[in-house]
Motif scaffolding. Structure first.
Motif, mmCIF file in Angstrom:
data_model
loop_
_atom_site.group_PDB
_atom_site.id
_atom_site.type_symbol
_atom_site.label_atom_id
_atom_site.label_comp_id
_atom_site.label_asym_id
_atom_site.label_seq_id
_atom_site.Cartn_x
_atom_site.Cartn_y
_atom_site.Cartn_z
ATOM 1 N N PRO A 10 -2.862 6.840 -14.167
ATOM 2 C CA PRO A 10 -3.332 5.681 -13.384
ATOM 3 C C PRO A 10 -3.038 5.939 -11.903
ATOM 4 N N ILE A 11 -3.994 5.695 -11.059
ATOM 5 C CA ILE A 11 -3.819 6.015 -9.638
ATOM 6 C C ILE A 11 -2.677 5.221 -9.009
ATOM 7 N N ALA A 12 -2.333 4.078 -9.626
ATOM 8 C CA ALA A 12 -1.236 3.257 -9.107
ATOM 9 C C ALA A 12 0.120 3.942 -9.271
ATOM 10 N N GLN A 13 0.212 4.924 -10.199
ATOM 11 C CA GLN A 13 1.488 5.623 -10.419
ATOM 12 C C GLN A 13 1.677 6.814 -9.477
ATOM 13 N N VAL A 14 0.639 7.144 -8.717
ATOM 14 C CA VAL A 14 0.683 8.322 -7.835
ATOM 15 C C VAL A 14 0.874 7.862 -6.389
ATOM 16 N N HIS A 15 1.925 8.391 -5.754
ATOM 17 C CA HIS A 15 2.297 7.904 -4.418
ATOM 18 C C HIS A 15 2.306 9.049 -3.392
ATOM 19 N N PRO A 16 1.878 8.785 -2.156
ATOM 20 C CA PRO A 16 1.954 9.814 -1.107
ATOM 21 C C PRO A 16 3.402 10.246 -0.875
ATOM 22 N N SER A 17 3.579 11.480 -0.458
ATOM 23 C CA SER A 17 4.918 11.996 -0.189
ATOM 24 C C SER A 17 5.470 11.383 1.088
ATOM 25 N N ALA A 18 6.733 10.971 1.001
ATOM 26 C CA ALA A 18 7.395 10.427 2.203
ATOM 27 C C ALA A 18 7.594 11.517 3.250
ATOM 28 N N PRO A 50 7.331 14.681 -10.642
ATOM 29 C CA PRO A 50 7.818 13.409 -11.190
ATOM 30 C C PRO A 50 8.936 12.822 -10.346
ATOM 31 N N LEU A 51 8.974 11.495 -10.273
ATOM 32 C CA LEU A 51 10.032 10.770 -9.573
ATOM 33 C C LEU A 51 10.971 10.127 -10.590
ATOM 34 N N ALA A 52 12.158 9.802 -10.153
ATOM 35 C CA ALA A 52 13.169 9.226 -11.047
ATOM 36 C C ALA A 52 12.743 7.871 -11.597
ATOM 37 N N GLU A 57 5.047 11.778 -7.162
ATOM 38 C CA GLU A 57 4.881 11.985 -5.715
ATOM 39 C C GLU A 57 3.887 13.119 -5.474
ATOM 40 N N ILE A 58 2.962 12.899 -4.569
ATOM 41 C CA ILE A 58 1.966 13.927 -4.255
ATOM 42 C C ILE A 58 2.632 15.063 -3.470
ATOM 43 N N ARG A 64 -7.513 14.189 -1.112
ATOM 44 C CA ARG A 64 -8.257 13.827 -2.322
ATOM 45 C C ARG A 64 -7.775 12.477 -2.878
ATOM 46 N N HIS A 65 -6.457 12.236 -2.775
ATOM 47 C CA HIS A 65 -5.907 10.964 -3.248
ATOM 48 C C HIS A 65 -6.439 9.805 -2.409
ATOM 49 N N GLN A 66 -6.469 10.002 -1.076
ATOM 50 C CA GLN A 66 -6.961 8.952 -0.181
ATOM 51 C C GLN A 66 -8.437 8.666 -0.445
ATOM 52 N N ALA A 67 -9.220 9.757 -0.675
ATOM 53 C CA ALA A 67 -10.644 9.577 -0.955
ATOM 54 C C ALA A 67 -10.846 8.867 -2.294
#
Length: 503
Positions: A10-18, A50-52, A57-58, A64-67
């Motif tokens: 799900p795209i909601a689980q994928v986050h840009p890298s800080a 994967p994050l804790a 995290e991308i 591609r994520h933004q598009a």
């Protein structure tokens, strides 16, 4: 060993890298990618770790994520890999470098972040990226220039070649000044910018009066910049004008101190020095035995060492600090003989010392005759020429052009600009302080038919350096309303608090 797992998340689980250092995206290209994703989907999975908290995290694929978000996708294909912070950053830097046209500022930010982790040197990073150490160094040097310039590089407003020229200068004030030169009006070509840097922002070390031991490893000595600029390998110039000025000043201060201890008179008052150096002062002979003292006149007495350097009564030394083009400071150092009669006797080979200072008698009957003849010629010219100029439009334009150039210091080594204004091939001698006659000789070569065009080119060149008070007086006729059109720039804002701005 890291293993890859392919998933659709799900795209909601994928986050840009800080820690993503990429700050620029082409909005038009991003929109086109979003349209493509709507019809064809994402053809290449993005790399995530994967994050804790259970999310991801991308690492690579922010665009591609933004598009995908723009295309309103609910799911996105990913490749999951367990990566440490350093490994993730390395992947980001390498992936960015392998793009067809990487953004140089983003490379600089990425290289810096990776080096700060401490596991790479410039050389090992270059090997990892399959680049030369000079390539990595050139990007890192971009971080030394003003932030405003960095933003222009990141947005593509300043080409990389021009940006790298800025890194050759040490002082932010000169970097900003050079940036303005490169971008004002129609801007400068890379070749023109290189010439401008060499002519106005560099100083030849062979002209230095001080010792060069401290300059051996200086990063602002051009021969030490060959790793970044191979064309500088055989040059020897200084782009740290502040240091060059300070070393020159200290060198002459040491000489003045030594001469004062030897009993010679030392003059440092500006008004006294101006009187001493005036061409109209026939009571004094300037002496400049060294090179590049910033003074006029280079005559040295034949018995300088045997006579002058023992004469503390009439032999004086002076030093002043003067402001030149763009507010730059220059050291003016010189020597002078106050006993003109003695000086001229020595030049003629007369061994009889002239102990009494002659301040009223002309230097010789021949010189007196020449002065009188010149005065007669000048009186004739002043009576005959004005009427001729008033009757000739062409002569009026030539005179206006001459005064434009003369008043803007175009006899001070500005051959490049002179040649561009007149549309001539660059004459190297023009860079060596051409005389008034040589400047006017250029003007006489301009046919009457194109005088207006040449005048327009001169104005276009000179207006960039005009006094701002003059520019302010031009605003009404230029159609600029200062109450409406004036814009506060970033440099001003940085100096003020919010309360100051409100006030």
């Amino acid at each position: 060993m890291n293993t890859n797992t392919f998933k659709t998340l799900p795209i909601a689980q994928v986050h840009p890298s800080a820690n993503n250092y990429r700050k620029t995206m082409d909005k038009k290209a991003l929109k086109e990618l979003a349209e493509s994703i709507k019809t064809k989907g994402i053809l290449q999975p993005i790399l995530v770790r994967p994050l804790a908290d259970g999310g991801y995290e991308i690492v690579a694929g922010h665009r591609r994520h933004q598009a995908a978000l723009t295309a309103k996708l609910e799911e996105i294909p990913v490749m999951v890999r367990d990566l440490t912070d350093q490994e993730a950053l390395e992947v980001q830097v390498i992936e960015n470098c392998q793009r067809e046209d990487p953004n140089p500022m983003e490379e600089a930010w990425g290289f810096k972040a990776l080096l700060e982790l401490g596991s790479h040197t410039t050389e090992t990073l270059a090997a990892k990226l399959d680049r030369s150490p000079g390539y990595v160094l050139s990007r890192l040097k971009l971080l030394d220039i003003p932030e405003a310039a960095q933003k222009k590089i990141a947005s593509g407003d300043i080409p990389l070649g021009h940006a790298l020229l800025l890194t050759r200068l040490k002082h932010p004030s000169e970097q900003k000044e050079f940036l303005k030169d490169m971008t004002s009006g129609d801007g400068l070509t890379l070749s023109a910018a290189q010439s401008k840097l060499k002519q106005y922002y560099s100083l030849r070390l062979e002209d230095a009066v001080f010792g060069l031991d401290d300059c051996a490893k200086c990063s602002y000595r051009s021969s030490n910049q060959a790793a970044l600029f191979p064309d500088l390998k055989k040059t020897d110039e200084c782009t740290d004008r502040g240091c060059f000025f300070a070393k020159t000043r200290d060198h002459y201060i040491a000489i003045l101190k030594e001469r004062e201890e030897q009993g010679f008179k030392v003059i440092t008052e500006p008004e006294a020095i101006n009187r001493l150096r005036s061409w109209e002062n026939h009571k004094v002979q300037r002496i400049t035995p060294g090179r590049n003292t910033g003074d006029r006149g280079t005559e040295v007495p034949k018995r300088y060492k045997s006579e002058c350097m023992k004469c503390a009564d009439s032999h004086v030394f002076y030093m002043a600090i003067e402001e030149h083009y763009g507010g730059r400071k220059q050291v003016v150092f010189g020597e002078a003989c106050l006993n003109i009669k003695c000086f001229n006797k020595m030049q003629k080979g007369d061994n009889t010392p002239a102990t009494e200072q002659d301040s009223t008698t002309p230097t010789s009957s021949l010189e007196n005759a020449r002065i009188k003849a010149r005065e007669c010629r000048d009186r004739f010219l002043r009576s005959a020429i004005p009427a001729k100029v008033e009757a000739s439009v062409a002569l009026q334009k030539r005179f206006i052009l001459y005064r434009l150039l003369e008043d803007n210091g175009f006899r001070r080594g500005k051959g490049k600009e002179l040649s561009e204004i007149f549309g001539l091939r660059v004459d190297p001698s023009l860079n060596n302080y051409p005389s008034k006659e040589k400047v006017y000789n250029l003007i006489t070569k301009v046919s009457e038919a194109i005088l207006d065009e040449v005048l327009a080119r001169a104005v276009k060149t000179l207006i960039r350096d005009a006094e701002t008070e003059v520019m302010l007086n031009m605003t009404p006729e230029a159609g600029i309303d200062m109450a409406v059109d004036f814009v506060i720039d970033e440099d001003f804002v940085k100096t003020k608090t919010k309360a100051d701005l409100v006030e």
